[in-house]
Design an enzyme around this catalytic site. Structure first.
Site, PDB file in Angstrom:
ATOM      1  CD  GLU A 114      -3.271  -0.629   0.626  1.00 58.44           C
ATOM      2  OE1 GLU A 114      -3.241   0.088  -0.395  1.00 58.44           O
ATOM      3  OE2 GLU A 114      -4.315  -0.988   1.191  1.00 58.44           O
ATOM      4  CD  GLU A 134      -3.439  -6.960   3.075  1.00 60.59           C
ATOM      5  OE1 GLU A 134      -2.771  -5.923   3.061  1.00 60.59           O
ATOM      6  OE2 GLU A 134      -3.263  -7.887   2.247  1.00 60.59           O
TER       7      GLU A 134
END
Length: 257
Positions: A114, A134
């Protein structure tokens, strides 16, 4: 390294170097690092002397994802606050008006991806790998930037399977702009930064803004966005310097040829 700040910032000759600095935990992202990263980029954005930013990681990895250890014993309110802090950090990187180049190496996992995708482009060492685990950590993340970079279906495949993406594949899918030997990553980054710093600061800022705004619209509206940026350059007058540089470069080329 516990006594050192989680993010280091160095400035020299118009180039800023932001360093993720938790090497003992492979630069795992925790709340202090989120807050420091956001503050660093807000400060750099306001610094008129800074022309370009290099974002790197100290130690064997760029960033090994979120530091899940800090969530032990915490309640849902704290975790929600922590996630919002990470979003704010990514946004600060993305919103910086200066060109921001990520120099990544080693494992780039979850939140590390990210951070890197929040930059304008990524230069990767040939030792780099990417992974977005995730769902396998019982949480949700990387669902928005990843699909915008590599496409919805490729993003789903990576998120669902938790597989490691080697850096040649990342380059092929547009996640990485360039791959360089690991030992040359820092020097290559400095060369890129020095090249970018030669351009007009206003033209760079407007180019970045026009590309980012144009991403979410059609070509007709995008052209109007670009024309507004051109008008701003014309009003500033710095475009004349560019014309002079072009003429000098052509003259020099004729001399050498």
């Amino acid at each position: 390294m516990s006594g050192e700040p989680p993010v280091l910032v160095h400035r020299a000759h118009g180039i800023a170097r932001v360093v993720l600095n938790r090497p003992d935990v492979r630069n795992a992202l925790n709340l202090p690092m989120c807050l420091a990263l956001r503050a660093a980029f807000e400060d750099l954005d306001a610094d008129a002397e800074v022309r370009v930013v290099l974002l790197t990681g100290n130690g064997p990895a760029f960033c090994a994802g979120a530091d899940l250890k800090e969530r032990k014993g915490r309640d849902e309110t704290w975790v929600r606050h922590r996630r919002l802090a990470s979003f704010a950090a990514y946004e600060a990187v993305e919103r910086c008006s200066k060109p921001v180049v990520a120099l990544v190496h080693g494992p780039v996992i979850g939140s590390g991806g990210e951070i890197a995708m929040s930059c304008d482009f990524i230069v990767a060492a040939d030792t780099t790998t990417f992974r977005f685990p995730e769902p396998h950590w019982g949480t949700v993340g990387a669902t928005q930037r990843l699909q915008r970079v590599i496409g919805k279906r490729r993003a789903k495949e990576l998120l669902f399977t938790n597989r490691v993406m080697p850096v040649p594949e990342a380059e092929g899918q547009g996640l990485v702009a360039r791959i360089v030997p690991a030992e040359d990553l820092a020097a290559h980054g400095e060369e890129i930064a020095a090249t970018i710093a030669k351009a007009s600061p206003l033209a760079l800022a407007l180019t970045k803004q026009a590309v980012d705004l144009g991403e979410g619209t059609d070509l007709s509206r995008g052209t109007r966005i670009e024309m507004a940026a051109i008008e701003r350059c014309l009003a500033d007058g710095d475009w004349r310097t560019g014309i002079e540089k072009f003429g000098q470069a052509n003259t020099q080329e004729r001399i050498w040829n």
